[in-house]
Design a protein around this motif. Sequence first.
Motif, short mmCIF file in Angstrom:
data_model
loop_
_atom_site.label_atom_id
_atom_site.label_comp_id
_atom_site.label_asym_id
_atom_site.label_seq_id
_atom_site.Cartn_x
_atom_site.Cartn_y
_atom_site.Cartn_z
N ARG A 156 0.86 -1.19 0.00
CA ARG A 156 0.00 0.00 0.00
C ARG A 156 0.89 1.24 0.00
O ARG A 156 1.59 1.51 0.96
CB ARG A 156 -0.91 -0.03 1.23
N PHE A 157 0.89 1.97 -1.10
CA PHE A 157 1.75 3.14 -1.22
C PHE A 157 1.24 4.24 -0.30
O PHE A 157 0.05 4.53 -0.25
CB PHE A 157 1.78 3.64 -2.66
N GLY A 158 2.14 4.83 0.44
CA GLY A 158 1.75 5.90 1.36
C GLY A 158 0.98 5.34 2.54
O GLY A 158 1.37 4.33 3.12
N SER A 159 -0.12 5.98 2.88
CA SER A 159 -0.90 5.60 4.05
C SER A 159 -2.16 4.85 3.66
O SER A 159 -2.73 5.08 2.60
CB SER A 159 -1.28 6.86 4.85
N GLY A 160 -2.60 3.96 4.53
CA GLY A 160 -3.82 3.23 4.26
C GLY A 160 -3.99 2.04 5.17
O GLY A 160 -3.42 1.99 6.26
#
Length: 241
Positions: A156-160
Motif C-alpha cells: 500500500r503506497f503511502g498511508s492506508g
Amino acid sequence: MNRRTFITTASTAAAATLISTPSQAALASIGMEQAPLPYPPEALEPHIDAVTMGIHHGKHHVAYITKLGDALKASNLKADNVIDLITDLSKAPADQQMAIRNNGGGHVNHTWFWKWMAPAGSGPKGPEGKLGEAIQSTFGSIDDFKKLFGEAGTKRFGSGWAWLIVKPDGKLAVTSTPNQDNPLMKGIVADADLGTPILGLDVWEHAYYLKYQNKRPDYIAAWWNVVNWAEVAKGYEGAKA
C-alpha cells in the motif's frame, strides 16, 4: 412490459442490489464518542509500544473525531451511526464530503482496530473453527493468508489499510484501501473490494514509526502476535449470518 416481466425484472434488480451491497447488519453502530482502549496502552508490548498506543489512540483518533464533529456542524448534520454517514456521503454538502469521508473513516476504522487487537497470549494464537476453515479453504493455508495480507499492507503506497473482508457472496478476500477509506464505502472503493471488514491493519506511519521507523514489514510481522482472533471470528460469524 407486461406484469409478469415487470415483476421478474424488479425481483432481479432487487436481488442484484442485495448481492452488490456489503452487509452492515453485523457491524455495531459507531457514534461520535470514543471508547477507551479495551486494554492498557502497554498491554501490546513488545510488539506495539505504549507510547505509540497512547499517541495513536489519545491524539490521532481524537483528532479524527474532533474534525468530523466540525464537518458535521458545518453541514448541519448529526451522526447517530457514523458508518451510515461515510457510506452515503450524498447526505452531506459537497464542500464537506471529503472531510467527513477522511475523518469519519478515521474514526470508524480506528474504533474497529482497537478491538481487533489484544495482549499476546490472551486468546487464540490463530484463526480457529469456521473462520480458520474458511481462511484455509480460500487462501490455501493460514501462512498463505498472512503472506497475502502482509503484502497488501506492505505494498500500500503511502498511508492506508490492509483488510480481510467477507464479500457480499459470503466469501473471504484480502484487499487494501488508501488513507482512511474502508471496504464499506460503495462508490468510493472499487466494487471488487467491497465487503464487510472483519480484520484490518493500520499501515499509516503513525501506527508504527516510533518503534519500527521505515520497516513496515517488521511492524506487520510483529502485529500478528496481538491479533484478537476471537473478535475476528465473531465478526466473521456475524457477517455470514
